[in-house]
Design an enzyme around this catalytic site. Structure first.
Site, mmCIF file in Angstrom:
data_model
loop_
_atom_site.group_PDB
_atom_site.id
_atom_site.type_symbol
_atom_site.label_atom_id
_atom_site.label_comp_id
_atom_site.label_asym_id
_atom_site.label_seq_id
_atom_site.Cartn_x
_atom_site.Cartn_y
_atom_site.Cartn_z
ATOM 1 N N ARG A 1 -10.304 16.055 -12.545
ATOM 2 C CA ARG A 1 -9.810 15.255 -11.479
ATOM 3 C C ARG A 1 -8.337 15.154 -11.554
ATOM 4 O O ARG A 1 -7.769 14.993 -12.821
ATOM 5 C CB ARG A 1 -10.208 13.743 -11.716
ATOM 6 C CG ARG A 1 -9.665 12.625 -10.772
ATOM 7 C CD ARG A 1 -10.066 11.379 -10.856
ATOM 8 N NE ARG A 1 -9.868 10.521 -9.859
ATOM 9 C CZ ARG A 1 -8.506 9.593 -10.437
ATOM 10 N NH1 ARG A 1 -8.015 9.549 -11.558
ATOM 11 N NH2 ARG A 1 -8.010 8.702 -9.662
ATOM 12 N N HIS B 1 -1.295 9.901 -5.973
ATOM 13 C CA HIS B 1 -1.440 9.224 -7.323
ATOM 14 C C HIS B 1 0.015 8.879 -7.483
ATOM 15 O O HIS B 1 0.734 9.318 -8.264
ATOM 16 C CB HIS B 1 -2.029 10.389 -8.429
ATOM 17 C CG HIS B 1 -2.257 9.463 -9.699
ATOM 18 N ND1 HIS B 1 -3.628 9.648 -10.296
ATOM 19 C CD2 HIS B 1 -1.796 8.647 -10.568
ATOM 20 C CE1 HIS B 1 -3.577 8.875 -11.089
ATOM 21 N NE2 HIS B 1 -2.618 8.067 -11.347
ATOM 22 N N GLU C 1 -5.748 4.087 -6.989
ATOM 23 C CA GLU C 1 -5.424 2.707 -7.576
ATOM 24 C C GLU C 1 -4.244 2.270 -6.651
ATOM 25 O O GLU C 1 -3.083 1.976 -7.112
ATOM 26 C CB GLU C 1 -4.716 2.803 -9.065
ATOM 27 C CG GLU C 1 -5.763 3.060 -9.852
ATOM 28 C CD GLU C 1 -5.270 2.812 -11.337
ATOM 29 O OE1 GLU C 1 -4.006 2.553 -11.615
ATOM 30 O OE2 GLU C 1 -6.102 3.079 -12.408
ATOM 31 N N ASN D 1 -11.790 2.747 -12.091
ATOM 32 C CA ASN D 1 -11.151 3.038 -12.961
ATOM 33 C C ASN D 1 -11.006 1.680 -13.904
ATOM 34 O O ASN D 1 -10.757 0.583 -13.183
ATOM 35 C CB ASN D 1 -9.492 3.181 -13.073
ATOM 36 C CG ASN D 1 -9.355 4.691 -12.056
ATOM 37 O OD1 ASN D 1 -10.263 5.345 -11.884
ATOM 38 N ND2 ASN D 1 -8.125 5.191 -11.732
ATOM 39 N N TYR E 1 -10.156 0.081 -17.677
ATOM 40 C CA TYR E 1 -9.369 0.099 -18.776
ATOM 41 C C TYR E 1 -9.789 -1.260 -19.875
ATOM 42 O O TYR E 1 -10.135 -1.110 -21.097
ATOM 43 C CB TYR E 1 -7.880 0.188 -18.589
ATOM 44 C CG TYR E 1 -7.587 1.509 -18.386
ATOM 45 C CD1 TYR E 1 -7.609 2.683 -19.366
ATOM 46 C CD2 TYR E 1 -7.490 1.895 -17.083
ATOM 47 C CE1 TYR E 1 -6.997 3.902 -18.680
ATOM 48 C CE2 TYR E 1 -7.339 3.060 -16.731
ATOM 49 C CZ TYR E 1 -7.001 4.204 -17.476
ATOM 50 O OH TYR E 1 -6.874 5.321 -17.141
ATOM 51 N N GLU F 1 -11.690 6.957 -14.206
ATOM 52 C CA GLU F 1 -10.665 6.879 -15.326
ATOM 53 C C GLU F 1 -11.176 5.819 -16.188
ATOM 54 O O GLU F 1 -11.603 4.896 -15.897
ATOM 55 C CB GLU F 1 -9.384 6.544 -14.864
ATOM 56 C CG GLU F 1 -8.463 7.378 -14.473
ATOM 57 C CD GLU F 1 -6.925 7.010 -13.917
ATOM 58 O OE1 GLU F 1 -6.369 6.139 -14.504
ATOM 59 O OE2 GLU F 1 -6.465 7.520 -12.810
HETATM 60 C C1 BGC Z 1 -3.358 5.499 -13.955
HETATM 61 C C2 BGC Z 1 -2.985 6.435 -14.840
HETATM 62 C C3 BGC Z 1 -2.143 5.794 -16.082
HETATM 63 C C4 BGC Z 1 -3.461 5.100 -16.847
HETATM 64 C C5 BGC Z 1 -2.900 4.548 -18.199
HETATM 65 C C6 BGC Z 1 -3.970 4.145 -14.504
HETATM 66 O O1 BGC Z 1 -3.750 3.028 -13.986
HETATM 67 O O2 BGC Z 1 -4.168 6.074 -12.953
HETATM 68 O O3 BGC Z 1 -1.838 7.209 -13.851
HETATM 69 O O4 BGC Z 1 -1.755 6.863 -16.914
HETATM 70 O O5 BGC Z 1 -3.903 4.195 -15.754
HETATM 71 O O6 BGC Z 1 -2.028 3.512 -17.806
#
Ligand code: BGC
Ligand code: BGC
Length: 470
Positions: free
Chosen positions: A77, A120, A165, A299, A301, A378
């Site tokens: 990607r 992006h 995003e 995505n 995290y 992601e």
């Molecule tokens: C983004 C990336 C970024 C990653 C870590 C995501 O929000 O798409 O570009 O590097 O998070 O912060």
């Protein structure tokens, strides 16, 4: 624990983005994007780092593709740079197109499926100077750019993502001012979010008209949890985060409406901004925005553990410590306070909570996407990585990758249609306002020599891919 296998079609990939890795910022006709400009604003990015060179991927793409092939990565990607392909948002630049054409050929030769993202975060600076995403004209420019990419690559690229995003490229960029273009206005964030979504829907219609078959959008999504589910102030803090981060994008795309509770929350703090937003939403816009998709990229995290009351202890995480004053990306920030719940954190200060990914995927599947499949586009961790004798022993990331892939396996067990996982990121790279201070890669990059070294997490991921099981 017995190994649990993944279905045949499930794809294991890795992700990057143009500005974060390419470098060659002013070569072969590319002109400035908002990130080239923002990186030069004193104090905006740690150490004044820019993406001028980054990972020099523009010149080293063939080696990087070979590296992926060696790891067994099935899909890559990446994003294309609008300023390379249509500098200043204007005429087509053949040399820019040629770069992506060579990259795609290299990927296909290596047996790696190209997964292309059109945006992006790197808007041509010339378009920002004409209003950027607060201007409806930018939508038309984006559709032209999307068409250009499809003309050039549509014979070889099957997977098309419009935006990465949009929350980041609107509220974080036009309201908080943490990211390019660094504006700080509730009105501008609202207008940017609407025009980004309209650009998404319009580009989907344009590309589908040209024969593209696999079209999608990538959203950053989270679980917003109340510290005390019996405390109405905590529950309300969680609702505001969920509404401004998740529902502000999911509702228009999947239900053709904006979340009314959040519109009213924001009206209470900035009525003029909401009036401007309501004026910008024209008849037919929501129908365009909700054009059906072939996939949704998620995505993930970390979660948000929030209360109506301040935390008794300091909570890590948050924005890059730059010289700029960053505002809240949440227009309706009333009494949102983050709390500590004792989970291990990455070196971004982000909580590690793999089970949150399972819950999030199930919620999105149950409440929003219907039969549309999901991909985790992601998921990754920044670590305190040290290269010692040619080895990066990144134990935390090894566990992070394994546990999040296992969390997807759990979602599959619960019947969620999730079809792929992309680790963020293939390479250590330019982490936006953090510059080069944060390393997310499964491959270490020495920025002085551009030497790549596969980290232990890269080896661990390669073993998972080879076994197709965790
Ligand atoms: C983004 C990336 C970024 C990653 C870590 C995501 O929000 O798409 O570009 O590097 O998070 O912060
Ligand atoms: C981040 C959270 C973090 C909090 C800490 C927020 O902006 O999104 O991840 O825990 O800040 O202050």
């Amino acid at each position: 624990m017995t190994a649990r296998a993944f279905p045949d079609g499930f794809l294991f990939g890795a992700a990057t983005a143009a500005y974060q890795i390419e470098g060659a910022a002013f070569e072969d006709g590319r002109t400035a994007s908002i990130w080239d400009a923002f990186a030069r604003v004193p104090g905006a990015v740690i150490d004044g780092d820019t993406g001028d060179v980054a990972c020099d991927h523009y010149h080293r793409y063939a080696d990087d593709v070979a590296l992926m092939k060696g790891l067994g990565i099935q899909t890559y990607r990446f994003s294309t740079s609008w300023s390379r392909v249509r500098p200043d948002g204007g005429a087509v630049n053949r040399k820019g197109i040629d770069f992506y054409s060579r990259l795609v050929d290299e990927l296909l030769d290596a047996g790696i499926l190209p997964w292309l993202t059109l945006y992006h975060w790197d808007l041509p600076q010339a378009l920002e100077e004409k209003g950027g995403w607060t201007s409806r004209d930018t939508v038309e420019r984006f559709v032209e750019y999307a068409g250009t990419m499809h003309d050039a690559l549509g014979d070889r690229v099957t997977q098309w993502t419009t935006l990465n995003e949009p929350w980041c490229s609107s509220f974080l960029s036009y309201t908080a001012g943490a990211h390019a273009p660094g504006r700080q206005s509730v009105r501008d964030g609202l207008l940017a979010a609407h025009h980004l979504l309209l650009a998404h829907g319009s580009a989907v219609q344009e590309l589908r008209g040209r024969g593209a078959q696999e079209l999608g959008l990538t959203l950053n999504l989270t679980n917003a949890e109340a510290v005390d589910p019996d405390d109405s102030a905590d529950v309300d803090a969680a609702r505001r985060i969920d509404g401004q981060f998740n529902r502000w994008f999911l509702d228009p795309v999947f239900r053709a409406t904006y979340p009314g509770d959040i519109v009213e929350d924001i009206r209470a703090v900035d009525a003029e901004a909401v009036a401007a937003f309501e004026g910008a939403v024209r008849d037919g816009d929501l129908a365009t925005i909700s054009t059906p998709l072939e996939f949704l990229g998620v995505n993930y995290y970390h979660g948000e553990y929030v209360s109506g009351r301040p935390s008794p202890v300091p909570v890590p995480g948050g924005d890059a410590p730059t010289d700029r004053v960053i505002l809240s990306p949440y227009p309706s920030h009333d009494a949102i306070h983050w709390h500590e719940r004792g989970l291990e954190r990455t070196n971004m200060g982000w909580e590690i909570e793999p089970a949150g990914l399972t819950r999030l995927l199930r919620r999105v599947a149950d409440e929003y996407v219907g039969a549309t499949p999901l991909y985790v586009t992601e998921n990754g961790a920044a670590g305190d990585d040290a290269l010692v004798d040619g080895v990066v022993a990144d134990d935390q990331r090894v566990a992070f990758v394994r546990d999040h892939i296992a969390a997807i396996r759990d979602a599959l067990d619960e019947g969620v249609d999730v079809r792929g996982y992309f680790y963020w990121s293939l390479l250590d790279n330019y982490e936006w306002a953090w510059g080069y201070a944060k390393r997310f890669g499964i491959v270490h990059v020495d920025y002085a020599t551009q030497r790549r070294t596969v980290k232990e997490s890269g080896r661990a991921y390669a073993r998972i891919i080879a076994a197709r099981a965790v």
